[in-house]
Design a protein around this motif. Sequence first.
Motif, PDB file in Angstrom:
ATOM      1  N   ASP A  11      -4.690  -7.766  -5.006  1.00 25.30           N
ATOM      2  CA  ASP A  11      -4.757  -7.056  -3.733  1.00 25.30           C
ATOM      3  C   ASP A  11      -6.094  -6.340  -3.607  1.00 25.30           C
ATOM      4  N   MET A  12      -6.772  -6.538  -2.482  1.00 24.14           N
ATOM      5  CA  MET A  12      -8.102  -5.961  -2.327  1.00 24.14           C
ATOM      6  C   MET A  12      -8.068  -4.452  -2.174  1.00 24.14           C
ATOM      7  N   ALA A  13      -6.984  -3.879  -1.661  1.00 28.51           N
ATOM      8  CA  ALA A  13      -6.904  -2.421  -1.584  1.00 28.51           C
ATOM      9  C   ALA A  13      -6.924  -1.819  -2.986  1.00 28.51           C
ATOM     10  N   ILE A  14      -6.213  -2.444  -3.918  1.00 33.36           N
ATOM     11  CA  ILE A  14      -6.247  -1.988  -5.314  1.00 33.36           C
ATOM     12  C   ILE A  14      -7.647  -2.169  -5.886  1.00 33.36           C
TER      13      ILE A  14
ATOM     14  N   GLY B 157     -16.863  11.445  -4.454  1.00 30.25           N
ATOM     15  CA  GLY B 157     -17.637  10.532  -3.620  1.00 30.25           C
ATOM     16  C   GLY B 157     -17.202   9.091  -3.794  1.00 30.25           C
ATOM     17  N   GLY B 158     -16.898   8.703  -5.030  1.00 33.15           N
ATOM     18  CA  GLY B 158     -16.498   7.329  -5.283  1.00 33.15           C
ATOM     19  C   GLY B 158     -15.221   6.946  -4.578  1.00 33.15           C
ATOM     20  N   LEU B 159     -14.259   7.856  -4.567  1.00 36.78           N
ATOM     21  CA  LEU B 159     -12.985   7.569  -3.904  1.00 36.78           C
ATOM     22  C   LEU B 159     -13.147   7.530  -2.386  1.00 36.78           C
ATOM     23  N   LEU B 160     -13.963   8.420  -1.853  1.00 38.30           N
ATOM     24  CA  LEU B 160     -14.239   8.390  -0.411  1.00 38.30           C
ATOM     25  C   LEU B 160     -14.908   7.080  -0.004  1.00 38.30           C
ATOM     26  N   LEU B 161     -15.875   6.639  -0.783  1.00 40.07           N
ATOM     27  CA  LEU B 161     -16.567   5.388  -0.476  1.00 40.07           C
ATOM     28  C   LEU B 161     -15.635   4.187  -0.607  1.00 40.07           C
ATOM     29  N   ALA B 162     -14.739   4.238  -1.585  1.00 43.16           N
ATOM     30  CA  ALA B 162     -13.776   3.149  -1.744  1.00 43.16           C
ATOM     31  C   ALA B 162     -12.888   3.024  -0.509  1.00 43.16           C
ATOM     32  N   LEU B 163     -12.440   4.149   0.011  1.00 40.25           N
ATOM     33  CA  LEU B 163     -11.614   4.131   1.221  1.00 40.25           C
ATOM     34  C   LEU B 163     -12.383   3.571   2.412  1.00 40.25           C
ATOM     35  N   ASP B 164     -13.602   4.059   2.601  1.00 37.35           N
ATOM     36  CA  ASP B 164     -14.416   3.584   3.722  1.00 37.35           C
ATOM     37  C   ASP B 164     -14.666   2.085   3.623  1.00 37.35           C
TER      38      ASP B 164
ATOM     39  N   HIS C 184     -11.605   0.050   4.529  1.00 36.25           N
ATOM     40  CA  HIS C 184     -11.388   0.002   5.980  1.00 36.25           C
ATOM     41  C   HIS C 184     -12.351  -0.986   6.642  1.00 36.25           C
ATOM     42  N   MET C 185     -13.601  -0.994   6.203  1.00 40.52           N
ATOM     43  CA  MET C 185     -14.570  -1.929   6.771  1.00 40.52           C
ATOM     44  C   MET C 185     -14.183  -3.373   6.475  1.00 40.52           C
ATOM     45  N   SER C 186     -13.601  -3.594   5.288  1.00 35.60           N
ATOM     46  CA  SER C 186     -13.263  -4.966   4.889  1.00 35.60           C
ATOM     47  C   SER C 186     -12.177  -5.573   5.763  1.00 35.60           C
ATOM     48  N   LEU C 187     -11.414  -4.739   6.464  1.00 33.40           N
ATOM     49  CA  LEU C 187     -10.346  -5.244   7.330  1.00 33.40           C
ATOM     50  C   LEU C 187     -10.886  -5.867   8.616  1.00 33.40           C
TER      51      LEU C 187
ATOM     52  N   GLN D  26      -2.605   3.924   0.856  1.00 33.94           N
ATOM     53  CA  GLN D  26      -1.826   4.335  -0.303  1.00 33.94           C
ATOM     54  C   GLN D  26      -2.205   3.515  -1.530  1.00 33.94           C
ATOM     55  N   ARG D  27      -2.440   2.230  -1.336  1.00 32.73           N
ATOM     56  CA  ARG D  27      -2.772   1.366  -2.469  1.00 32.73           C
ATOM     57  C   ARG D  27      -4.171   1.649  -3.000  1.00 32.73           C
ATOM     58  N   VAL D  28      -5.102   2.042  -2.138  1.00 37.47           N
ATOM     59  CA  VAL D  28      -6.428   2.437  -2.626  1.00 37.47           C
ATOM     60  C   VAL D  28      -6.296   3.630  -3.571  1.00 37.47           C
TER      61      VAL D  28
END
Length: 709
Positions: A532-535, A613-620, A623-626, A641-643
């Motif tokens: 899963d890409m969110a993970i 910062g790493g977790l914020l960037l992962a979330l962003d 979202h862009m990947s969608l 939630q999975r991120v």
Amino acid sequence: MKSYWLGAAAVAVVWAAGSALAEDAPPKPAAHRPAKTPAARASAVQPVAAPTPMPDVSAAARMGNWGFDLSGRDTTTTPSQDFFQYANGGYVKALSIPADRTSYGAFDALNELSQARLHALLGKIAADASASDEQAKVGTLYRSFMTEADVNGLGAKPMAADLAAIKGEKTKADIARAMGKSLKTFGGSIFAASIQVDAKDPDHYGVYLNQSGLSLPDRDYYLEKSFTEQKAKYELYIAQILKLAGWPQASANAKAIVALETEIARVSWTRAEQRDDNKMYNRVETAKLADMAPGFDWTAFMAGAGLTQVSHLVVQENTAFPKIAEIFAKAPIETLKAWQAFNLADQASPYLSKPFVDARFAFRGKVLTGQQTQRARWKRGVQLVDSQIGEALGKIYVETYFPAQSKTKMLALVGDIRTAMKDRIERLDWMSQPTKAKAIEKLAAFTVKIGYPEKWRDYSSLTMKPADLYGNVNRAAAFEWDFRLGRLGGPVDRAEWGMTPSTINAYYNPTGNEIVFPAAILQPPFFDPDGDMAINYGAIGGVIGHETTHGFDDQGRHYDGTGRLTDWWTAEDAAKFQAETVKLSAQYGAFEVLPGAKINGDLTMGENIADLGGLLLALDAYHMSLHGRPDPIIDGLTGDQRVFLGWAQVWRGKTRDDAMRQQLVSDPHSPERARVDVPMRNIDTFYKAFGVKPGDAMYIAPAERVHIW
């Protein structure tokens, strides 16, 4: 090269940043990466005991069905009360730390796979009489460690000549010269030196001097009452090692050595103070060292280190230097010689007979970290080879275990994170446009290294001899020092790596303005190309974001896009940044890890900023990947939630209490539970994803949430 790496739990060798090895693992004989010199090829291949049967090492197991281990959760709690416990509590409850480990978790499990792979490769190499010259050196080093009976039969003899040289010292100038020489061999010095990229001239190398002289993990072990028992047992250990080495008056000298080191500890900078890169950069002319720190023979020291042609240096903890030099000047010469003998034998002990190995483990393993049993010899042998000539072994590792598509997919993920970072910089409401422009310029200049070096190290001049383990490690360290010494005055090698491909870690190098991801970390739970890409975004995306943010943390922000230590911020922006770091430090400082033991928010500041910062960037980036597509639901869990779960799964694990207390005073990384819970409490998306409300344990009022990057 000063680097900021991902995790304390990972087995990593990072120049000028220290090692995260367990205490019983073979240490490096000097304060720099060991050497690469041609090893004379063995005329005959000596047999090594057959490798212990290994589990399947073809691939790391997927976590659960789609990338997350649902069974590892603790659903008796909620994400809003304790997210680490919710995400990992079931796994942690069932987990027993192996007797030969000080901690265990996701990093350690993946590291075991990496070590098993290297073990399998080494078994083949060591038995191959037709191996290439370079691989013959690998096999010779490994066999010299694994032929335990031969090592035991030598007792203390391998270091006899070096101990005799110490006994023969007549003056403190002799001692200072020997301390300089110890930078490239077994032995100790009250001042350390390294050759690194010059932070204010990143196109060239410079010589750095820093405080040294302490053999316990941190100055606090000498000065704080909470470590009184460890300090007392340290004195007994010194006496034991000196006695094994045949040094006279072992008990009396042990007491004098502890007293000497306690004096040094009192005047040494704290680890938090050492984090300030600007204060740690003090350019001094070599000729002025004697005026700056009288009482120590700098001419002799520099001669011993081979640095006689150096016109200037960077003195790091400058205010401590005159005080340590004064301590040296007042110390009895016999105490200094005994101190040298102890350091020599202590560092050499993993390469000597069983009494030395056992004594070192009993103190540095059991007493200091709570580790119950010694690691298997093959594990220590694997780590020795990886730390000494790891790129020679790494070539085969990459050919065997690193698929090309992993690098391609990682490059795409890095691109997503960089785009997310650029967008975040542009949207910052606290930073002025001039500073934003410089930050974006720096981000655009990032170099990315994935998997393995484009140019491998040359080991053609490294000499490895059969049945000479002590000499092999000594020669490796000496060559590494000479290799770096030969670079002074020349251009910086931008292709160089600070980790081997089999390392479970990653790092940011500020003077190179580069982020680096070794091959071995690109596996579950960090990266599953079919999961899963969110993970994936929460796990390896968070890691990429972590290293990217290091370029803009409280120290990384002082380096520009060329890697130069310089101030490119407006005063107003710097003040706003500092205000947020004070808030973040307080949050971590309130986190109680063990009864009465809390995190030092100043020591861990850079890593804490990078985690947030790493977790914020992962979330962003997720979202862009969608690309506007609906957020898929898997097993009732949203993408956001999975991120968060992907990030938490990376840090699942537990640590022994003694090892944790050591980490709290000596490691710039916060404990795993804090690395999960504290960043999330500062991210607005977390509150929306899990319905966190006022009154919940994970709740922080919006005004108290930290907003940096």
